[in-house]
Structure formats: structure tokens, C-alpha cells
Design an enzyme around this catalytic site. Structure first.
Site, PDB file in Angstrom:
ATOM      1  N   GLU A   1      29.792  36.201  43.841  1.00 56.95           N
ATOM      2  CA  GLU A   1      30.082  34.763  43.883  1.00 56.95           C
ATOM      3  C   GLU A   1      30.629  34.341  45.237  1.00 56.95           C
ATOM      4  OE1 GLU A   1      32.023  34.874  39.442  1.00 56.95           O
ATOM      5  OE2 GLU A   1      32.751  33.373  40.848  1.00 56.95           O
TER       6      GLU A   1
ATOM      7  N   CYS B   1      34.863  30.722  50.435  1.00 56.62           N
ATOM      8  CA  CYS B   1      35.554  31.912  49.949  1.00 56.62           C
ATOM      9  C   CYS B   1      34.485  32.991  49.745  1.00 56.62           C
ATOM     10  CB  CYS B   1      36.261  31.568  48.641  1.00 56.62           C
ATOM     11  SG  CYS B   1      37.105  32.969  47.910  1.00 56.62           S
TER      12      CYS B   1
ATOM     13  N   CYS C   1      35.818  45.268  41.479  1.00 57.21           N
ATOM     14  CA  CYS C   1      37.018  45.580  42.264  1.00 57.21           C
ATOM     15  C   CYS C   1      37.791  46.678  41.564  1.00 57.21           C
ATOM     16  CB  CYS C   1      37.890  44.336  42.405  1.00 57.21           C
ATOM     17  SG  CYS C   1      39.380  44.592  43.386  1.00 57.21           S
TER      18      CYS C   1
ATOM     19  N   CYS D   1      44.391  44.484  39.216  1.00 55.66           N
ATOM     20  CA  CYS D   1      45.524  43.568  39.015  1.00 55.66           C
ATOM     21  C   CYS D   1      45.458  43.000  37.590  1.00 55.66           C
ATOM     22  CB  CYS D   1      45.494  42.439  40.040  1.00 55.66           C
ATOM     23  SG  CYS D   1      45.685  43.044  41.720  1.00 55.66           S
TER      24      CYS D   1
ATOM     25  N   CYS E   1      43.798  39.410  36.880  1.00 58.86           N
ATOM     26  CA  CYS E   1      42.614  38.988  37.633  1.00 58.86           C
ATOM     27  C   CYS E   1      41.304  39.323  36.926  1.00 58.86           C
ATOM     28  CB  CYS E   1      42.645  39.652  39.008  1.00 58.86           C
ATOM     29  SG  CYS E   1      41.234  39.254  40.041  1.00 58.86           S
TER      30      CYS E   1
ATOM     31  N   CYS F   1      38.590  33.689  40.197  1.00 56.58           N
ATOM     32  CA  CYS F   1      37.803  34.704  40.895  1.00 56.58           C
ATOM     33  C   CYS F   1      37.001  35.532  39.912  1.00 56.58           C
ATOM     34  CB  CYS F   1      38.719  35.654  41.656  1.00 56.58           C
ATOM     35  SG  CYS F   1      40.039  34.814  42.510  1.00 56.58           S
TER      36      CYS F   1
END
Ligand code: SAH
Length: 347
Positions: free
Chosen positions: A90, A103, A110, A114, A117, A334
């Protein structure tokens, strides 16, 4: 096939030389890609047909295909792209009073994990190449070209940890920053990291003028350990020591990002603790409204609650801002658009 976007200005001249051409050919190719912003090698009309045929055998221009696009009422535009291998990434274009910012995503998934997230809901599949990051920028810029508009800022804050893909991210930035191409000023570029300490030292030693943002989200190790697994590897003392070094080497203001999570890190006590941790730094805190992620169970705070935290920090002498929300009607958090698409694929 490899993308021509993978090569920064110097590398593209070396590439030209490797074919036995003059370095100037590299300069021309770079201009076609970033000044004229062509979509194909065939459009590079001042190269001979033979040169173009050779290039076409080994390279493509863009490795991206648009899958979906969402436009918010405030103009924020979210793009979902498929890469050459089908992986989804994205990018988001946001409107500010100072210009337009993109962005950029740096990894497929990832590994930082976290707790709050959406990006970490799928583990990292691979790093993006620098060309795949350049292509995100150029896709959006080419849309803006139609109205003679331009992207002026870049935030490296999409899915992924940029300092876990350091070389490619730095290469990407050197391409978009180069004044013979897109010329995005260093001070208009921000890299956000969750705190990979060895790379902070590397970054400090590069002496670029890019802005550095640190995702802090907690004022002490106990809470940060719970929210951000990276804190086990690089606890706050080590992080702050690395930032001391960065500040000593670079006369630049740091940004600390702090998502306000209701009942987790938003108490007045925690604000005092945060102020104590950051006292003396040339820095400011960016308080971030939380974009709720269904799977995670955290809640954001109201604007009023955010203001209480803000006032406490300000009274303690810490500069801060509350980040304006962008595109909250379009899966803004995100990685949410990608997760939705992946789920759609499973059903
Ligand atoms: N890995 C890097 C960059 C990507 S995340 C980093 O950690 O900084 C960019 C920023 O968005 C980080 O501050 C991250 O903590 C924050 N973020 C992640 N999920 C969010 C959410 N649901 N709402 C608001 N901010 C979020």
C-alpha cells in the site's frame, strides 16, 4: 525482470558503462525516467533503437500494477499495488497545507510485531527493492502530472521497518532526492523507525539531512516491552544512547511518535515520565490518534483526552503536536487495505 528504478544516478551510469556505452547514456536514461517520467523504454526516443532493444531484454520500467484505489472525502488517496511476484503493498497520498506527501511501504508484511499495528498481522515475506519503492512514488507523481501538480514530501512510514531494509531504503531515497531527477529535498523526507539501534548509528554516520522519527509509544521499558517486541532487543537506554549519538553527529530535530492508546499509555503520570525521558533533546513529540485495528483490541482516546496529555507534556517543557487524522473513512491504518484484500482472496 529487474526494474530500471533500482538504480540511483551513479549506478545507472555504471550500468551504461557495463554495456560499453558512455556514462552520458546513463544520465539520459535517468532523465527519461525521472524528468520525462516515461512508462516504457520505447519512449526514450533519443536512444538508438539498438540501445533500447538491449535495455528491453534486461529491464522493465515499473514493477507495479494498481489493484485498488480509494479516495477519502479529505483527498487522502490510498493505493493498493501488486508487485511482479503478486505481493501486495500500500501507498498513501496525503494533502497538507504545505504540499502533498506520500507514505511509502518498505517491506511485504513486517516482523516487528508491534501489539497495536495491522502491518504485523502478516509476517515479513520479503524486503522491497529500491525500485519498488521508487515506483510507488512515481505512480502517484504520474497521476499528479496530469494536473501539473507534484509530490513535495515523502514519509517512509508504510508497512515494514525501513531500518530492517536499510540499503534499499537509502538507495530509494538517493534516487528521489537527486537533483537531476525528482529533486525531493532531504528536509522533506522523513524516515520512521521502531528503534533498530545499530542502524540508527549507521544512519547518524551518513550525515544526510533526512528527518528521523522514532516510534516510541511508551515512556518506560516495562510498557514498551509489552507493546513493541523490538524493545527486548534494544531497550530504551540503548535507544536513547543511539539518539544522543545521532544528535551529536547531526544538528537535526528528532520526532518521537506516540500513539495514544486508551488506558494503556495515556495517563498523566505517563506524560510526566515521557517528558522526563525526552528532556534536553532537540525534539518534539507527535501524538498520534490511534486507527483502530479490529484484530488488536486497543482503543484510541478522544480529542479532549489527547489534549490533557498534550497540555501535561507542554507544561513539562516538551514540544508536541497532535497529528491530524487523514482518510479515516478509507481503511486508513497501516496495512489495513492489504489485509482486507488478503482476506478477500481467502474467501
Ligand atoms: N516500522 C516503522 C515505520 C512504519 S509504522 C516504525 O515503527 O516507525 C509508522 C508509524 O505508524 C509508527 O509510529 C507506528 O507505530 C504507527 N502505527 C502503526 N499502527 C498504527 C495504527 N493502527 N494507528 C496509528 N498509528 C499506527
Amino acid at each position: 525482470m529487474q526494474s530500471l528504478y533500482d538504480f540511483n544516478y551513479e549506478q545507472i551510469q555504471d550500468l551504461a558503462k557495463s554495456y560499453g556505452w558512455k556514462g552520458f547514456r546513463g544520465h539520459q536514461i535517468f532523465q527519461w525516467l525521472y524528468r520525462n517520467r516515461v512508462n516504457s523504454i520505447d519512449e526514450m526516443s533519443n536512444l538508438s533503437k539498438e540501445t533500447r532493444e538491449i535495455l528491453k531484454q534486461d529491464f522493465i520500467v515499473s514493477p507495479l500494477h494498481l489493484v485498488r484505489k480509494q479516495v477519502s472525502h479529505d483527498g487522502t488517496t490510498k493505493y493498493l499495488f501488486a508487485l511482479e511476484d503478486g505481493a501486495l503493498v500500500e501507498s498513501v497520498m496525503m494533502l497538507f497545507d504545505y504540499g502533498k506527501s506520500i507514505c511509502v511501504t518498505t517491506q511485504v508484511g513486517c516482523n516487528m510485531g508491534c501489539a497495536f499495528c495491522a502491518s504485523g498481522l502478516t509476517k515479513k515475506k520479503r524486503n522491497l527493492t529500491s525500485g519498488e519503492m521508487v515506483a510507488q512514488f512515481l505512480y502517484v507523481q504520474k497521476e499528479l502530472d496530469k494536473t501539473q501538480d507534484r509530490l513535495s514530501h515523502i514519509v517512509v512510514m508504510g508497512t515494514g521497518e525501513p531500518f530492517d531494509n536499510y540499503e534499499n531504503v537509502m538507495n530509494f531515497l538517493s534516487t528521489v532526492n537527486h537533483d537531476r531527477g525528482l529533486g525531493i529535498g532531504s528536509r522533506h523526507i522523513t524516515i520512521s523507525t521502531c528503534g533498530i539501534v545499530p542502524r540508527i548509528y549507521d544512519f547518524a554516520n551518513e550525515h544526510t539531512q533526512y528527518n528521523l522519527a522514532i516510534s516510541l509509544h511508551a515512556p518506560n521499558n516495562e510498557l514498551r516491552d509489552q507493546l513493541m517486541p523490538v524493545n527486548h532487543a534494544y531497550p530504551l537506554e540503548e535507544l536513547m544512547k543511539a539518539l544522543d549519538y545521532y544528535c551529536q553527529e547531526n544538528n537535526r530535530r528528532l520526532t518521537f511518535e506516540y500513539i495514544l492508546l486508551k488506558g494503556v499509555n495515556d495517563s498523566t503520570n505517563q506524560a510526566h515520565q515521557l517528558a522526563k525521558l525526552l528532556r534536553g533533546y532537540n525534539a518534539y513529540v507527535n501524538l498520534i490518534p490511534y486507527n483502530a485495528v479490529d484484530e488488536k483490541g486497543f482503543k484510541g482516546v478522544t480529542h479532549q483526552e489527547a489534549m490533557v496529555f498534550y497540555d501535561t507534556l507542554m507544561k513539562d517543557g516538551i514540544r508536541c503536536t497532535i497529528r491530524k487524522e487523514h482518510g479515516n473513512d478509507i481503511d486508513a491504518a497501516c496495512g489495513q487495505l492489504r489485509i482486507k484484500e488478503l482476506k478477500r482472496g481467502q474467501n
